[in-house]
Design a protein around this motif. Structure first.
Motif, mmCIF file in Angstrom:
data_model
loop_
_atom_site.group_PDB
_atom_site.id
_atom_site.type_symbol
_atom_site.label_atom_id
_atom_site.label_comp_id
_atom_site.label_asym_id
_atom_site.label_seq_id
_atom_site.Cartn_x
_atom_site.Cartn_y
_atom_site.Cartn_z
ATOM 1 N N ARG A 1 5.687 7.153 0.697
ATOM 2 C CA ARG A 1 4.301 7.601 0.631
ATOM 3 C C ARG A 1 3.467 6.636 -0.191
ATOM 4 N NH1 ARG A 1 3.107 12.047 3.435
ATOM 5 N NH2 ARG A 1 4.920 13.276 3.915
ATOM 6 N N CYS A 2 2.171 6.581 0.112
ATOM 7 C CA CYS A 2 1.215 5.766 -0.637
ATOM 8 C C CYS A 2 1.066 6.350 -2.042
ATOM 9 C CB CYS A 2 -0.131 5.762 0.077
ATOM 10 S SG CYS A 2 -1.425 4.890 -0.825
ATOM 11 N N PRO A 3 1.148 5.525 -3.084
ATOM 12 C CA PRO A 3 0.989 6.052 -4.443
ATOM 13 C C PRO A 3 -0.440 6.501 -4.755
ATOM 14 C CG PRO A 3 1.361 3.682 -4.486
ATOM 15 C CD PRO A 3 1.498 4.122 -3.067
ATOM 16 N N ASP A 4 -1.427 6.047 -3.979
ATOM 17 C CA ASP A 4 -2.823 6.423 -4.228
ATOM 18 C C ASP A 4 -3.226 7.710 -3.519
ATOM 19 O OD1 ASP A 4 -3.207 4.215 -5.832
ATOM 20 O OD2 ASP A 4 -3.961 2.979 -4.194
ATOM 21 N N CYS A 5 -2.911 7.811 -2.215
ATOM 22 C CA CYS A 5 -3.414 8.942 -1.424
ATOM 23 C C CYS A 5 -2.317 9.866 -0.892
ATOM 24 C CB CYS A 5 -4.268 8.438 -0.267
ATOM 25 S SG CYS A 5 -3.352 7.481 0.951
ATOM 26 N N PRO B 1 -2.080 3.944 5.940
ATOM 27 C CA PRO B 1 -3.065 3.911 7.027
ATOM 28 C C PRO B 1 -4.477 3.570 6.539
ATOM 29 C CG PRO B 1 -1.764 5.927 7.127
ATOM 30 C CD PRO B 1 -1.384 5.224 5.868
ATOM 31 N N ASP B 2 -4.792 3.873 5.284
ATOM 32 C CA ASP B 2 -6.110 3.557 4.722
ATOM 33 C C ASP B 2 -6.114 2.245 3.937
ATOM 34 O OD1 ASP B 2 -7.181 5.865 5.800
ATOM 35 O OD2 ASP B 2 -6.729 7.056 4.015
ATOM 36 N N HIS B 3 -5.027 1.477 4.034
ATOM 37 C CA HIS B 3 -4.882 0.154 3.413
ATOM 38 C C HIS B 3 -5.006 0.182 1.890
ATOM 39 C CE1 HIS B 3 -4.828 -1.428 7.437
ATOM 40 N NE2 HIS B 3 -5.935 -0.771 7.694
ATOM 41 N N HIS B 4 -4.487 1.241 1.251
ATOM 42 C CA HIS B 4 -4.436 1.297 -0.204
ATOM 43 C C HIS B 4 -3.235 0.539 -0.749
ATOM 44 C CE1 HIS B 4 -6.443 5.427 0.348
ATOM 45 N NE2 HIS B 4 -7.367 4.558 0.009
ATOM 46 N N TYR B 5 -2.185 0.397 0.059
ATOM 47 C CA TYR B 5 -0.903 -0.077 -0.445
ATOM 48 C C TYR B 5 -0.153 -0.765 0.692
ATOM 49 C CZ TYR B 5 3.847 0.495 -2.384
ATOM 50 O OH TYR B 5 5.102 0.295 -2.850
ATOM 51 N N THR B 6 0.484 -1.899 0.400
ATOM 52 C CA THR B 6 1.323 -2.603 1.368
ATOM 53 C C THR B 6 2.583 -3.079 0.656
ATOM 54 O OG1 THR B 6 -0.622 -3.381 2.570
ATOM 55 C CG2 THR B 6 1.435 -4.522 3.010
ATOM 56 N N GLU B 7 3.701 -2.970 1.358
ATOM 57 C CA GLU B 7 4.991 -3.371 0.797
ATOM 58 C C GLU B 7 5.732 -4.191 1.843
ATOM 59 O OE1 GLU B 7 7.159 -0.213 -1.288
ATOM 60 O OE2 GLU B 7 8.857 -0.749 -0.028
ATOM 61 N N GLU B 8 6.165 -5.381 1.475
ATOM 62 C CA GLU B 8 6.962 -6.233 2.350
ATOM 63 C C GLU B 8 8.365 -6.327 1.766
ATOM 64 O OE1 GLU B 8 5.204 -10.062 2.883
ATOM 65 O OE2 GLU B 8 3.302 -9.235 3.560
ATOM 66 N N GLY C 1 16.594 -10.378 -0.688
ATOM 67 C CA GLY C 1 16.637 -9.401 -1.769
ATOM 68 C C GLY C 1 15.318 -9.300 -2.506
ATOM 69 N N VAL C 2 14.201 -9.480 -1.774
ATOM 70 C CA VAL C 2 12.877 -9.524 -2.384
ATOM 71 C C VAL C 2 11.996 -8.423 -1.793
ATOM 72 C CG1 VAL C 2 10.789 -10.928 -2.622
ATOM 73 C CG2 VAL C 2 13.025 -11.999 -2.762
ATOM 74 N N THR C 3 11.227 -7.766 -2.656
ATOM 75 C CA THR C 3 10.212 -6.806 -2.236
ATOM 76 C C THR C 3 8.888 -7.234 -2.842
ATOM 77 O OG1 THR C 3 11.818 -5.015 -2.142
ATOM 78 C CG2 THR C 3 9.506 -4.386 -2.274
ATOM 79 N N ILE C 4 7.852 -7.351 -2.012
ATOM 80 C CA ILE C 4 6.519 -7.742 -2.466
ATOM 81 C C ILE C 4 5.599 -6.553 -2.234
ATOM 82 C CG2 ILE C 4 4.594 -9.335 -2.161
ATOM 83 C CD1 ILE C 4 6.671 -11.331 -1.023
ATOM 84 N N VAL C 5 4.868 -6.148 -3.290
ATOM 85 C CA VAL C 5 3.974 -5.003 -3.214
ATOM 86 C C VAL C 5 2.545 -5.481 -3.442
ATOM 87 C CG1 VAL C 5 3.374 -2.795 -4.264
ATOM 88 C CG2 VAL C 5 5.767 -3.444 -4.048
ATOM 89 N N TYR C 6 1.623 -5.057 -2.570
ATOM 90 C CA TYR C 6 0.213 -5.403 -2.670
ATOM 91 C C TYR C 6 -0.601 -4.143 -2.957
ATOM 92 C CZ TYR C 6 1.608 -9.571 -0.071
ATOM 93 O OH TYR C 6 2.230 -10.717 0.345
ATOM 94 N N HIS C 7 -1.463 -4.223 -3.972
ATOM 95 C CA HIS C 7 -2.443 -3.186 -4.242
ATOM 96 C C HIS C 7 -3.801 -3.888 -4.186
ATOM 97 C CE1 HIS C 7 0.070 0.153 -5.621
ATOM 98 N NE2 HIS C 7 0.831 -0.762 -6.193
ATOM 99 N N PRO C 8 -4.707 -3.445 -3.326
ATOM 100 C CA PRO C 8 -6.007 -4.117 -3.287
ATOM 101 C C PRO C 8 -6.759 -3.917 -4.608
ATOM 102 C CG PRO C 8 -5.983 -2.231 -1.810
ATOM 103 C CD PRO C 8 -4.620 -2.371 -2.364
#
Length: 59
Positions: free
Chosen positions: A12-16, A34-41, A47-54
């Protein structure tokens, strides 16, 4: 009861708190809100996780 258990294991998105949408690409699994608050690659081979918060504007 089963629905509550299922809810705990959904990403789940941590914001919404909306369920993240995921897609598989060649090297990565990409999950995003779906509202582009959070993206995770997730790059399993590396063994890498990249997290984007606008950036949130204060104005």
């Amino acid at each position: 009861m089963l629905n509550k258990l299922k809810f705990l294991f959904q990403d789940r998105c941590p914001d919404c708190e909306q369920k993240l949408i995921s897609r598989q690409e060649d090297m990565a699994t990409i999950k995003h809100c779906p509202d582009h608050h959070y993206t995770e690659e997730i790059y399993n081979q590396l063994g890498v996780t990249i997290v984007y918060h606008p950036r949130k504007d204060n104005s």
